[in-house]
Each structure stands twice: as structure tokens, then as C-alpha cells.
Design an enzyme around this catalytic site. Structure first.
Site, PDB file in Angstrom:
ATOM      1  N   ASN A   9      50.597  53.160  81.196  1.00 52.58           N
ATOM      2  CA  ASN A   9      51.793  52.608  81.823  1.00 52.58           C
ATOM      3  C   ASN A   9      51.399  52.036  83.193  1.00 52.58           C
ATOM      4  O   ASN A   9      51.181  52.770  84.153  1.00 52.58           O
ATOM      5  CB  ASN A   9      52.826  53.728  81.961  1.00 52.58           C
ATOM      6  CG  ASN A   9      54.121  53.224  82.550  1.00 52.58           C
ATOM      7  OD1 ASN A   9      54.140  52.282  83.350  1.00 52.58           O
ATOM      8  ND2 ASN A   9      55.209  53.847  82.157  1.00 52.58           N
ATOM      9  N   ASN A  11      53.013  50.361  85.357  1.00 54.49           N
ATOM     10  CA  ASN A  11      53.980  50.578  86.449  1.00 54.49           C
ATOM     11  C   ASN A  11      53.729  51.912  87.135  1.00 54.49           C
ATOM     12  O   ASN A  11      53.716  52.002  88.360  1.00 54.49           O
ATOM     13  CB  ASN A  11      55.423  50.544  85.924  1.00 54.49           C
ATOM     14  CG  ASN A  11      55.801  49.154  85.506  1.00 54.49           C
ATOM     15  OD1 ASN A  11      55.420  48.170  86.150  1.00 54.49           O
ATOM     16  ND2 ASN A  11      56.526  49.047  84.410  1.00 54.49           N
ATOM     17  N   ASP A  68      52.915  65.347  82.079  1.00 55.66           N
ATOM     18  CA  ASP A  68      53.821  65.494  80.943  1.00 55.66           C
ATOM     19  C   ASP A  68      55.175  65.913  81.503  1.00 55.66           C
ATOM     20  O   ASP A  68      55.244  66.688  82.452  1.00 55.66           O
ATOM     21  CB  ASP A  68      53.300  66.536  79.948  1.00 55.66           C
ATOM     22  CG  ASP A  68      53.964  66.389  78.580  1.00 55.66           C
ATOM     23  OD1 ASP A  68      54.432  65.284  78.246  1.00 55.66           O
ATOM     24  OD2 ASP A  68      54.031  67.396  77.846  1.00 55.66           O
ATOM     25  N   THR A  69      56.246  65.363  80.908  1.00 49.25           N
ATOM     26  CA  THR A  69      57.601  65.590  81.424  1.00 49.25           C
ATOM     27  C   THR A  69      58.517  66.069  80.318  1.00 49.25           C
ATOM     28  O   THR A  69      58.378  65.647  79.163  1.00 49.25           O
ATOM     29  CB  THR A  69      58.149  64.265  82.013  1.00 49.25           C
ATOM     30  OG1 THR A  69      57.363  63.913  83.137  1.00 49.25           O
ATOM     31  CG2 THR A  69      59.600  64.406  82.455  1.00 49.25           C
ATOM     32  N   ASP A 151      67.665  58.675  81.169  1.00 53.23           N
ATOM     33  CA  ASP A 151      68.241  58.287  82.462  1.00 53.23           C
ATOM     34  C   ASP A 151      69.759  58.048  82.440  1.00 53.23           C
ATOM     35  O   ASP A 151      70.449  58.479  83.358  1.00 53.23           O
ATOM     36  CB  ASP A 151      67.543  57.035  83.023  1.00 53.23           C
ATOM     37  CG  ASP A 151      66.260  57.374  83.759  1.00 53.23           C
ATOM     38  OD1 ASP A 151      66.005  58.580  83.999  1.00 53.23           O
ATOM     39  OD2 ASP A 151      65.512  56.442  84.099  1.00 53.23           O
ATOM     40  N   LYS A 171      65.390  56.563  92.879  1.00 52.89           N
ATOM     41  CA  LYS A 171      65.094  57.606  91.881  1.00 52.89           C
ATOM     42  C   LYS A 171      63.758  58.281  92.193  1.00 52.89           C
ATOM     43  O   LYS A 171      63.655  59.507  92.149  1.00 52.89           O
ATOM     44  CB  LYS A 171      65.074  56.985  90.479  1.00 52.89           C
ATOM     45  CG  LYS A 171      64.720  57.990  89.398  1.00 52.89           C
ATOM     46  CD  LYS A 171      64.537  57.378  88.020  1.00 52.89           C
ATOM     47  CE  LYS A 171      63.839  58.362  87.098  1.00 52.89           C
ATOM     48  NZ  LYS A 171      63.403  57.791  85.831  1.00 52.89           N
ATOM     49  N   ARG A 177      59.113  63.504  88.621  1.00 55.30           N
ATOM     50  CA  ARG A 177      57.782  62.885  88.642  1.00 55.30           C
ATOM     51  C   ARG A 177      57.406  62.494  90.072  1.00 55.30           C
ATOM     52  O   ARG A 177      56.285  62.688  90.517  1.00 55.30           O
ATOM     53  CB  ARG A 177      57.751  61.666  87.726  1.00 55.30           C
ATOM     54  CG  ARG A 177      56.356  61.148  87.427  1.00 55.30           C
ATOM     55  CD  ARG A 177      56.308  60.091  86.341  1.00 55.30           C
ATOM     56  NE  ARG A 177      57.585  59.498  86.101  1.00 55.30           N
ATOM     57  CZ  ARG A 177      58.413  59.862  85.103  1.00 55.30           C
ATOM     58  NH1 ARG A 177      58.039  60.760  84.232  1.00 55.30           N
ATOM     59  NH2 ARG A 177      59.581  59.305  84.971  1.00 55.30           N
TER      60      ARG A 177
END
Ligand code: IMP
Length: 193
Positions: A9, A11, A68-69, A151, A171, A177
Site C-alpha cells: 500500500n 499510501n 495488522d489491524t 470507516d 483521522k 494505526r
């Protein structure tokens, strides 16, 4: 120092790189020619973060961190937790995950929940874990268009908007995170090899 972030990712990668001192160069999985899928087979967030970081360090020899979330809902005794991405089955689908959770919580008064991120860092042969938590509640319907995953149905404590109604900078300051990454960045900034 080169440090692999076990993600593709870009971003996420850019966001963390901007927070780090320029002496640390972040590399993505693609940068090190790793195109392997590491299955998240552990039963805890920390376990999966370790699994991913260790895979890269063991196979490619790099210092590395992985995250990891999970979303933990109080009345569901912490579920979906480590299984958040696959809550409504595979292939993973955020809309289906949200609809399943909204159905499970239909008419429930206690809607308390929290996002938790675990990060595992392998640095110079030593392993360090970091964690970030963001407490909030599950809304009764979706609100907002931004963001990803859960979200639109998650509202953090102290705010009237869902994560999906917030700008990403707003956010990131309060998110699970964001908090875990700030701890990692503080550690790396103070690190003397
Ligand atoms: P991952 O460990 O970052 O891949 O996250 C696992 C799953 O948790 C994702 O598929 C998302 O559904 C959800 N998730 C992770 N972070 C967030 C977030 O910041 N907002 C909403 N959902 C998230």
C-alpha cells in the site's frame, strides 16, 4: 538505513516515510522483489504482524516491520478482531463486512468498539512490538464516503463524525494505526545502532 515496510500500500508507505528521519529509507515489498502472499494464519494481531515481519527478515535478510489491524466489538466479545477483513467471508468485501456487523448489532444498545493495530519491528536481530488503540462506537447506519473498510460505521469517542467523514490527516492523528505508527517512529528516531 534501509527498512522494509511489509506492505504494497503505497499510501501507507508514503505516510510513514514522511514521519521518519531522512536517514531511514523505507522499502515496499515490491522494492525488494517480494511478490509472495503471506497467509495471516495466527489467531492474534501481534501473531500475524510477527509472522509477516519474520517472513521478510528470514527470507530476504532485511530489517522490517509489519502491521495488522482488527475491529473489536464489546458485545461480540472482541469479534471480528483478527478476522475483521474476512468477517463476511472470502473474497473479502468491506460492504458485506459492514452489513454483517450492522445486522449482528441490530437493536443492541451497547455499541462500544475499538480498532487495534499491532506492529512488529525486526531491527538488527531484535524484535519490538507496538500497539495503537482507538475507542469508539458502531453507528446504526453508514455515514460518510471517505476512507475504507469499516470507516463509515465507526465513530471515535469525542467526535460527532464517523471515520469516513473525516479528512485523512484528522483521522491519522487519532486512529489506532496513527498511534501505533507514531510509537514506531519515536522508537526509530531515538534508535542508535
Ligand atoms: P489490515 O490489517 O490493515 O489489512 O486491516 C484488516 C481489516 O481491518 C481491513 O480489511 C479493514 O476491513 C479493517 N480496517 C483496518 N484499518 C481500518 C481503518 O482504519 N478503518 C476501517 N477499517 C479498517
Amino acid at each position: 538505513m534501509k527498512l522494509v515496510f511489509a506492505t504494497n500500500n503505497l499510501n501507507k508507505l508514503k505516510e510513514v516515510q514522511e514521519m521518519l528521519p531522512s536517514s531511514i529509507e523505507l522499502l515496499s515489498l515490491e522494492d525488494i522483489n517480494c511478490f509472495d502472499e503471506v497467509a495471516e494464519t495466527e489467531t492474534t494481531l501481534q501473531g500475524n504482524a510477527k509472522l509477516k515481519a519474520n517472513y521478510i527478515t528470514d527470507k530476504f535478510g532485511y530489517n522490517c516491520f509489519a502491521d495488522d489491524t482488527g475491529l473489536e466489538v464489546d458485545i461480540l466479545e472482541g469479534k471480528p478482531g483478527v478476522y475483521s477483513a474476512r468477517y463476511a467471508g472470502v473474497p473479502t468485501n468491506s460492504e458485506n463486512n459492514m452489513q454483517k456487523l450492522l445486522a449482528e448489532l441490530n437493536d443492541k444498545e451497547n455499541r462500544k468498539a475499538q480498532f487495534r493495530t499491532a506492529i512488529c519491528l525486526n531491527l538488527d536481530g531484535k524484535q519490538t512490538l507496538f500497539e495503537g488503540v482507538c475507542k469508539g462506537e458502531i453507528l446504526s447506519k453508514k455515514q460518510g464516503e471517505k476512507g475504507f473498510g469499516y470507516d463509515p460505521i465507526f465513530k471515535p469517542v469525542g467526535f460527532s463524525n464517523s471515520f469516513a467523514q473525516m479528512k485523512s490527516e484528522e483521522k491519522n492523528k487519532i486512529s489506532h494505526r496513527g498511534i501505533a505508527i507514531q510509537k514506531l517512529v519515536d522508537f526509530l528516531t531515538d534508535y542508535k545502532s
